[in-house]
Design a protein around this motif. Sequence first.
Motif, PDB file in Angstrom:
ATOM      1  N   SER A  25       0.811  -1.133   0.013  1.00 45.78           N
ATOM      2  CA  SER A  25       0.101   0.034  -0.121  1.00 45.78           C
ATOM      3  C   SER A  25       0.836   0.969  -0.156  1.00 45.78           C
ATOM      4  O   SER A  25       1.838   1.471   0.849  1.00 45.78           O
ATOM      5  N   LEU A  30      -5.023   3.613   3.546  1.00 46.43           N
ATOM      6  CA  LEU A  30      -5.707   2.368   2.955  1.00 46.43           C
ATOM      7  C   LEU A  30      -4.858   1.276   3.570  1.00 46.43           C
ATOM      8  O   LEU A  30      -5.263   0.137   3.470  1.00 46.43           O
ATOM      9  N   THR A  31      -3.608   1.515   4.013  1.00 48.75           N
ATOM     10  CA  THR A  31      -2.726   0.596   4.885  1.00 48.75           C
ATOM     11  C   THR A  31      -3.580   0.138   6.084  1.00 48.75           C
ATOM     12  O   THR A  31      -3.523  -0.835   6.198  1.00 48.75           O
ATOM     13  N   LEU A  34      -6.585  -1.993   4.991  1.00 50.34           N
ATOM     14  CA  LEU A  34      -6.136  -3.435   4.802  1.00 50.34           C
ATOM     15  C   LEU A  34      -6.237  -4.044   5.959  1.00 50.34           C
ATOM     16  O   LEU A  34      -6.413  -5.365   6.081  1.00 50.34           O
ATOM     17  N   ILE A  43      -0.125  -8.297   3.750  1.00 46.33           N
ATOM     18  CA  ILE A  43       0.478  -7.053   3.483  1.00 46.33           C
ATOM     19  C   ILE A  43       2.013  -7.049   3.559  1.00 46.33           C
ATOM     20  O   ILE A  43       2.485  -7.575   4.374  1.00 46.33           O
ATOM     21  N   ARG A  46       4.845  -1.122   2.746  1.00 39.22           N
ATOM     22  CA  ARG A  46       4.102   0.328   2.971  1.00 39.22           C
ATOM     23  C   ARG A  46       4.999   1.564   2.825  1.00 39.22           C
ATOM     24  O   ARG A  46       6.087   1.501   2.471  1.00 39.22           O
ATOM     25  N   CYS A  50       2.811   5.366   6.407  1.00 37.47           N
ATOM     26  CA  CYS A  50       1.643   4.612   6.786  1.00 37.47           C
ATOM     27  C   CYS A  50       2.271   3.930   8.304  1.00 37.47           C
ATOM     28  O   CYS A  50       2.762   3.124   8.582  1.00 37.47           O
ATOM     29  N   ILE A  83      -1.548  -0.477  -4.037  1.00 38.45           N
ATOM     30  CA  ILE A  83      -2.623   0.228  -3.747  1.00 38.45           C
ATOM     31  C   ILE A  83      -2.081   1.725  -3.971  1.00 38.45           C
ATOM     32  O   ILE A  83      -1.440   2.032  -3.233  1.00 38.45           O
TER      33      ILE A  83
END
Length: 265
Positions: A25, A30-31, A34, A43, A46, A50, A83
């Motif tokens: 991400s 959005l991290t 998730l 995952i 990042r 994040c 993402i």
Amino acid sequence: MPDALFVDAVGRHHALAGHDCRIVSLVPSLTELLFALGLDDRIVGRTGFCVHPRERVANLPKVGGTKAVKLDRLRALAPTHVIVNIDENERDTVDEIAAFVPNVIVTHPCAPDDNIALYHLLGGIFGRLPEAQALSVALQHGIDTLRAAAWPQRRVLYLIWRAPWMTVSPDTYISAMLRLVEWRTMPASPAVRYPVVELDDTTLADIDLILLSTEPYRFRETHVAEIQAMTGKPVRLVDGEMISWYGSRAIAGLAYLRDFAQAPD
């Protein structure tokens, strides 16, 4: 489930991801989303921004920042899905990523209501639709609660930067959040989304309240008295994450906004 159900912000269709997918991400909010969807084990990377949930991102590899992605680090993680967000990430960088990552998911929520589609996009792609639905119910409850209340209209200047002073336009996610409590960001029709302003009589003439966001510039309580003395207007410090982060944090953000709007200046 048909690919057409999972369409991102640029109209790209995404298939259901396998359990062996590897997600990076490049968007802080959005991290966090998730993780809220229960995708911890998928995952793999990042950005340095994040930072939530703190205890769970601590050991995740970083691939630079949202605007300065280190492509060599990203490539080394061998992600199957990356993402990104239209506002957060550079278009040229996203295009470079798409050359070696099979699935680049583009997002662009512009208002709190858009989080419902966002939850279902990521929940659908990664097989977490029940979790996405639970988030949607909680979010809708928060939105409905704010819309059901009677809020006095206020004109606010929401500052995100100093030297130069910068604010937000009405077409931003931040402004859409504030409109839920009838707070209208000024200036009403700027030419750009994040305009530079002067704290002069012209800018301040119609302002009822100045809000100092804790991000991206780190406004602190020490700035409140300074800017209040400079402008003669009421000034309050506002939690920027709660107002500007979409994703799962938006649910807590709605409750924060309710309490913030009810509190006296």
